[in-house]
Design a protein around this motif. Structure first.
Motif, PDB file in Angstrom:
ATOM      1  N   LEU A  48       0.903  -1.259  -0.074  1.00  0.00           N
ATOM      2  CA  LEU A  48      -0.013   0.082   0.081  1.00  0.00           C
ATOM      3  C   LEU A  48       0.940   1.262   0.076  1.00  0.00           C
ATOM      4  CD1 LEU A  48      -2.756  -0.964   2.554  1.00  0.00           C
ATOM      5  CD2 LEU A  48      -2.984  -1.071   0.093  1.00  0.00           C
ATOM      6  N   LYS A  51       1.647   2.439  -3.453  1.00  0.00           N
ATOM      7  CA  LYS A  51       0.428   2.852  -3.944  1.00  0.00           C
ATOM      8  C   LYS A  51       0.099   4.055  -3.397  1.00  0.00           C
ATOM      9  CE  LYS A  51      -0.058  -0.855  -6.480  1.00  0.00           C
ATOM     10  NZ  LYS A  51       0.237  -1.089  -8.136  1.00  0.00           N
ATOM     11  N   TRP A  53      -0.133   5.142  -0.212  1.00  0.00           N
ATOM     12  CA  TRP A  53      -0.557   5.273   1.231  1.00  0.00           C
ATOM     13  C   TRP A  53       0.514   5.786   2.311  1.00  0.00           C
ATOM     14  CZ3 TRP A  53      -5.397   2.539   3.225  1.00  0.00           C
ATOM     15  CH2 TRP A  53      -6.220   2.228   2.100  1.00  0.00           C
ATOM     16  N   ILE A 104      -7.380  -7.071  -3.254  1.00  0.00           N
ATOM     17  CA  ILE A 104      -6.453  -5.842  -3.148  1.00  0.00           C
ATOM     18  C   ILE A 104      -5.696  -5.814  -4.267  1.00  0.00           C
ATOM     19  CG2 ILE A 104      -4.636  -5.102  -1.603  1.00  0.00           C
ATOM     20  CD1 ILE A 104      -5.599  -6.437   0.713  1.00  0.00           C
ATOM     21  N   SER A 107      -7.852  -3.615  -6.721  1.00  0.00           N
ATOM     22  CA  SER A 107      -8.194  -2.294  -6.237  1.00  0.00           C
ATOM     23  C   SER A 107      -7.462  -2.163  -5.028  1.00  0.00           C
ATOM     24  CB  SER A 107      -9.646  -1.961  -6.354  1.00  0.00           C
ATOM     25  OG  SER A 107     -10.074  -1.000  -5.791  1.00  0.00           O
ATOM     26  N   GLN A 108      -7.104  -0.766  -5.182  1.00  0.00           N
ATOM     27  CA  GLN A 108      -6.195  -0.422  -3.724  1.00  0.00           C
ATOM     28  C   GLN A 108      -7.378   0.826  -2.800  1.00  0.00           C
ATOM     29  OE1 GLN A 108      -3.929  -0.545  -6.514  1.00  0.00           O
ATOM     30  NE2 GLN A 108      -4.141  -2.559  -6.215  1.00  0.00           N
ATOM     31  N   VAL A 113      -9.976  -2.129   0.349  1.00  0.00           N
ATOM     32  CA  VAL A 113      -8.897  -2.680   1.200  1.00  0.00           C
ATOM     33  C   VAL A 113      -9.419  -3.151   2.525  1.00  0.00           C
ATOM     34  CG1 VAL A 113      -6.657  -2.157   2.409  1.00  0.00           C
ATOM     35  CG2 VAL A 113      -6.892  -1.513  -0.146  1.00  0.00           C
TER      36      VAL A 113
END
Length: 429
Positions: A48, A51, A53, A104, A107-108, A113
């Protein structure tokens, strides 16, 4: 091993060959379910992070999953006590875990999530008591400590090899390869559980309805749920575990984020290394815990497991370096490895004869889950506000409460932790 094998042959139940097949299949199940159950597991944070996060939201979604698992553990344990379809519980929840992890990959978004983590936690809440129940039903109370120790050693070996393969595949082919490895382990876990002969499982013994002389076929009735609240040693155990996991739960993912975020390691390879080091130590620790419990009871085993976390927090906060994974995760392996044997073994011993062993396992997991589920959120936001160094010192200090409880109630706990009827003979074999 001979004594444990004899324990799986109650009158009218499986033949010796079936007993041997059942225990071997149990060990294979524990090996493969490790990577299947975790899915992307410890790799989630860095996945994450890649990505976009930050540590706060990452900790929050992990906490959401922890809360869901915490809520479901006691009901799941009660269901395992009741059902005679324990093998199918493992199969269905294993499939759900793999499917949830794959969400996950596609799609994040925050919603996806969170849903994935909640679904994974709910499935995991059922798998643990189901495997514990099957083990108790196959080897009975007398053989449980020895077989559970072997189960945990195989489980840690599966985690270690799965993490090593995940790290290599993530480095070689990218993070998505980790999801496919988890799916492959899931298929092998399902095959393993199907190899356990159904008639080798005594479902009355699996819930703790076994008399002191080992005859689980005699008439017996499960006690009410209040028996859990009247069991003082188990309440102390649950409180000590809650404090321990409040500090321990966020330590691994945050240490990975700290080192990778400082540019001191490749994401996939470093996280794999953290898991491999810990799990390698857990294999040895779980086997030692089995021996120590048989000779000296569970009290000392659990005291050592609680005492290592403050030291781990100090080292993690002092050395945020790539090489720090060795001492930090070795200490994690000692604590978790000892508890993986001592906690289910002690609960099974304390509730033997009540018919509530698996709901008791779930209840203890629920209380310790309070700590484990809050830990990522507390740790994540502390790290964002105060930095990683201070966060690790704070997290490690929570286990000092566990140590204080364990020593403060030593008079009560020592007697309860020593009540292992027949365990010493199993270990000697």
């Amino acid at each position: 091993m001979a004594t444990a094998t004899a324990a799986v042959r109650p009158e009218g139940r499986g033949a010796p060959k079936e007993a041997t097949r059942a225990t071997a299949a149990l060990q294979a199940l524990n090996f493969f379910m490790a990577d299947m159950q975790a899915g992307i597991g410890p790799f989630l944070g860095v996945f994450l992070q890649q990505k976009g996060w930050t540590s706060g939201p990452i900790g929050s979604v992990m906490t959401a999953g922890g809360i869901a698992g915490m809520i479901m553990t006691a009901p799941a344990g009660a269901f395992i006590d009741h059902t005679d379809k324990k093998r199918w519980v493992v199969i269905v929840t294993g499939i759900c875990t793999v499917m949830a992890s794959f969400l996950i990959l596609f799609s994040q978004s925050g919603v996806i999530v969170t849903v994935s983590q909640v679904a994974t936690a709910i499935a995991g809440a059922a798998i643990g008591p189901a495997v514990t129940g099957m083990t108790l039903g196959i080897v009975r109370q007398r053989g449980f400590n020895a077989q559970n120790g072997r189960n945990q050693a195989w489980n840690h070996a599966g985690n270690m090899i799965g993490a090593g393969l995940s790290g290599w595949l993530g480095w070689k082919f990218g993070m998505p390869a980790i999801f496919y490895l988890a799916a492959a382990f899931g298929v092998l876990a399902i095959i393993s559980v199907l190899m356990i002969p159904e008639k080798a499982i005594d479902h009355r013994a699996a819930r703790g309805l076994e008399s002191r002389d080992g005859d689980s076929d005699e008439p017996g009735k499960a006690e009410g749920f209040r028996t859990l609240l009247r069991n003082k040693p188990m309440l102390i155990l649950a409180a000590a575990l809650a404090c321990f996991h409040l500090g321990n739960g966020a330590m691994l993912p945050l240490y990975g984020l700290a080192v990778v975020g400082a540019g001191k390691g490749d994401a996939a390879l470093f996280v794999a290394q953290t898991v491999v080091v810990a799990q390698a130590v857990m294999i040895v620790a779980s086997l030692l815990a089995m021996r120590m419990a048989a000779g000296r009871g569970y009290w000392l085993v659990l005291l050592i497991s609680f005492a290592v976390l403050p030291l781990r927090g100090f080292l993690a906060g002092t050395f945020i370096e790539h090489w720090g994974v060795w001492p930090v995760q070795a200490l994690d392996g000692i604590g978790a490895g000892l508890q993986s044997v001592a906690v289910p073994g002690l609960v099974a011993c304390l509730l033997n004869g009540t018919g509530r062993v698996n709901v008791g396992q779930g209840a203890v997991m629920t209380v310790q889950g309070v700590g484990a589920s809050l830990s990522p959120a507390i740790g994540g936001w502390l790290a964002q506000a105060l930095g990683y160094h201070v966060t690790f010192f704070v997290l490690g200090s929570f286990a000092l409460i566990s140590v204080a409880l364990w020593i403060g109630f030593a008079g009560t706990l020592r007697r309860a932790c020593a009540g292992m009827d027949g365990a010493a003979e199993d270990e000697a074999a």
